[in-house]
Design a protein around this motif. Structure first.
Motif, mmCIF file in Angstrom:
data_model
loop_
_atom_site.group_PDB
_atom_site.id
_atom_site.type_symbol
_atom_site.label_atom_id
_atom_site.label_comp_id
_atom_site.label_asym_id
_atom_site.label_seq_id
_atom_site.Cartn_x
_atom_site.Cartn_y
_atom_site.Cartn_z
ATOM 1 N N GLU A 193 0.828 -1.205 0.000
ATOM 2 C CA GLU A 193 0.000 0.000 0.000
ATOM 3 C C GLU A 193 0.861 1.254 0.000
ATOM 4 O O GLU A 193 0.512 2.264 -0.639
ATOM 5 C CB GLU A 193 -0.921 -0.023 1.218
ATOM 6 C CG GLU A 193 -1.934 -1.166 1.170
ATOM 7 C CD GLU A 193 -2.690 -1.345 2.470
ATOM 8 O OE1 GLU A 193 -2.388 -0.590 3.438
ATOM 9 O OE2 GLU A 193 -3.571 -2.224 2.526
ATOM 10 N N ILE B 188 1.998 1.863 -3.517
ATOM 11 C CA ILE B 188 0.908 2.417 -4.325
ATOM 12 C C ILE B 188 0.739 3.908 -4.017
ATOM 13 O O ILE B 188 0.538 4.738 -4.917
ATOM 14 C CB ILE B 188 -0.401 1.650 -4.048
ATOM 15 C CG1 ILE B 188 -0.271 0.212 -4.543
ATOM 16 C CG2 ILE B 188 -1.582 2.341 -4.724
ATOM 17 C CD1 ILE B 188 -1.442 -0.678 -4.165
ATOM 18 N N ALA B 189 0.862 4.242 -2.723
ATOM 19 C CA ALA B 189 0.726 5.646 -2.321
ATOM 20 C C ALA B 189 1.837 6.504 -2.912
ATOM 21 O O ALA B 189 1.627 7.691 -3.193
ATOM 22 C CB ALA B 189 0.754 5.743 -0.794
ATOM 23 N N LEU B 190 3.001 5.892 -3.142
ATOM 24 C CA LEU B 190 4.121 6.616 -3.743
ATOM 25 C C LEU B 190 4.037 6.628 -5.269
ATOM 26 O O LEU B 190 4.957 7.107 -5.942
ATOM 27 C CB LEU B 190 5.440 5.974 -3.303
ATOM 28 C CG LEU B 190 5.804 6.152 -1.819
ATOM 29 C CD1 LEU B 190 6.995 5.264 -1.446
ATOM 30 C CD2 LEU B 190 6.121 7.617 -1.521
ATOM 31 N N ASN B 191 2.958 6.053 -5.791
ATOM 32 C CA ASN B 191 2.723 6.014 -7.241
ATOM 33 C C ASN B 191 3.770 5.169 -7.970
ATOM 34 O O ASN B 191 4.123 5.450 -9.125
ATOM 35 C CB ASN B 191 2.690 7.428 -7.826
ATOM 36 C CG ASN B 191 1.957 7.476 -9.160
ATOM 37 O OD1 ASN B 191 1.033 6.686 -9.392
ATOM 38 N ND2 ASN B 191 2.365 8.378 -10.029
ATOM 39 N N PHE B 192 4.296 4.145 -7.306
ATOM 40 C CA PHE B 192 5.229 3.214 -7.941
ATOM 41 C C PHE B 192 4.456 2.249 -8.819
ATOM 42 O O PHE B 192 3.321 1.879 -8.516
ATOM 43 C CB PHE B 192 5.996 2.410 -6.889
ATOM 44 C CG PHE B 192 7.104 3.172 -6.209
ATOM 45 C CD1 PHE B 192 7.452 4.462 -6.587
ATOM 46 C CD2 PHE B 192 7.816 2.591 -5.166
ATOM 47 C CE1 PHE B 192 8.469 5.159 -5.964
ATOM 48 C CE2 PHE B 192 8.836 3.271 -4.532
ATOM 49 C CZ PHE B 192 9.165 4.563 -4.929
ATOM 50 N N THR B 193 5.084 1.858 -9.925
ATOM 51 C CA THR B 193 4.511 0.784 -10.736
ATOM 52 C C THR B 193 4.657 -0.526 -9.972
ATOM 53 O O THR B 193 5.376 -0.609 -8.954
ATOM 54 C CB THR B 193 5.230 0.654 -12.085
ATOM 55 O OG1 THR B 193 6.593 0.266 -11.848
ATOM 56 C CG2 THR B 193 5.194 1.965 -12.847
ATOM 57 N N ARG B 194 4.016 -1.579 -10.464
ATOM 58 C CA ARG B 194 4.108 -2.881 -9.775
ATOM 59 C C ARG B 194 5.555 -3.352 -9.715
ATOM 60 O O ARG B 194 6.001 -3.890 -8.696
ATOM 61 C CB ARG B 194 3.238 -3.920 -10.505
ATOM 62 C CG ARG B 194 3.117 -5.223 -9.717
ATOM 63 C CD ARG B 194 2.290 -6.240 -10.450
ATOM 64 N NE ARG B 194 2.113 -7.426 -9.627
ATOM 65 C CZ ARG B 194 1.714 -8.598 -10.105
ATOM 66 N NH1 ARG B 194 1.454 -8.729 -11.403
ATOM 67 N NH2 ARG B 194 1.574 -9.633 -9.304
ATOM 68 N N GLN C 192 8.292 -1.460 -9.836
ATOM 69 C CA GLN C 192 9.032 -0.604 -8.906
ATOM 70 C C GLN C 192 8.749 -0.983 -7.458
ATOM 71 O O GLN C 192 9.653 -0.986 -6.615
ATOM 72 C CB GLN C 192 8.668 0.870 -9.148
ATOM 73 C CG GLN C 192 9.246 1.452 -10.425
ATOM 74 C CD GLN C 192 8.774 2.867 -10.675
ATOM 75 O OE1 GLN C 192 7.607 3.212 -10.414
ATOM 76 N NE2 GLN C 192 9.661 3.710 -11.182
ATOM 77 N N ARG C 193 7.489 -1.303 -7.165
ATOM 78 C CA ARG C 193 7.152 -1.730 -5.796
ATOM 79 C C ARG C 193 7.899 -3.007 -5.439
ATOM 80 O O ARG C 193 8.439 -3.140 -4.335
ATOM 81 C CB ARG C 193 5.644 -1.968 -5.661
ATOM 82 C CG ARG C 193 4.802 -0.708 -5.788
ATOM 83 C CD ARG C 193 3.389 -0.933 -5.239
ATOM 84 N NE ARG C 193 2.677 -1.998 -5.929
ATOM 85 C CZ ARG C 193 1.942 -1.831 -7.012
ATOM 86 N NH1 ARG C 193 1.840 -0.607 -7.561
ATOM 87 N NH2 ARG C 193 1.293 -2.838 -7.557
#
Length: 215
Positions: free
Chosen positions: A116, A119-125, A127-128
């Motif tokens: 989560e 996702i909040a940092l606007n990373f792609t899947r 990148q996460r």
């Protein structure tokens, strides 16, 4: 040539084969483990089904049978390979299946809040996974991957059964020649322990280094 010189000569020849087989098989198993482990988490059901079959087949059948099948049966279908190639491929595929489950479970063990946060940092899947999930998951994986590495190393003794002249094969040949069973297999036991011990300690040091500052 005395017995000790003969023992040293033959076992040193087998030592190189054992080390090469272990290193190449471990590399293959690790690469497969991460690839298949990530694919097991795919949203695509077909991909999960295909890699699931691979994992279940290689985990659910004997490594010895797999060695014989790849080395002796595949040539009947026109696929021929050297004993070393067959050994590396079989052991790599077998332990790659086990490693993939370690990778999958390690990734799934990371707290959902970390996903989560990505996702909040606007990373792609991707990148996460690369920046947040894998660095934490690898710490969780290390102990189990270390155990798999030791098991992989010990399993290389089976390759003597497909004529690969590793430590066990050389010991069997020497035993048939001299009949000094106790001395030969005691030396073999000590050699395997001396080779496995640095692997065990190395993985423990790696785990400690990776966990520093995380507790």
């Amino acid at each position: 040539m005395g017995f000790l010189e003969l023992l040293g000569s033959m076992l040193s020849e087998g030592l190189m084969i054992t080390v090469v087989t272990t290193v190449l098989s471990a590399l293959l198993a690790l690469i497969l483990g991460f690839i298949v482990g990530l694919l097991r988490l795919s949203k695509n059901k077909l991909i999960r089904f295909i890699v699931g079959i691979y994992v279940e087949v290689f985990r659910g059948t004997s490594l010895l049978v797999q060695l014989f099948w790849i080395y002796f049966v595949l040539p009947m279908f026109g696929i021929t390979m050297s004993a070393l190639t067959a050994a590396v491929l079989t052991i790599g595929l077998n332990y790659g299946a086990y490693a993939s489950e370690v990778v999958r479970s390690g990734i799934e063990s990371v707290d959902q809040g970390q996903y989560e946060a990505g996702i909040a940092l606007n990373f792609t899947r991707w990148q996460r996974m690369r920046r947040i999930i894998l660095p934490q998951a690898i710490v969780i994986m290390i102990p189990n991957l270390g155990n798999q590495l030791i098991e992989l190393f010990k399993s290389t003794s089976l390759v003597s059964l497909i004529t690969l002249t590793d430590l066990t094969y050389q010991a069997d040949v020497l035993n048939a020649t001299t009949l000094q069973t106790t001395e030969i297999y005691t030396a073999l036991l000590i050699i395997y322990f001396l080779l496995a011990w640095p692997l065990t300690k190395g993985m423990a040091i790696l785990e400690r280094k990776l966990t520093e500052g995380r507790m």
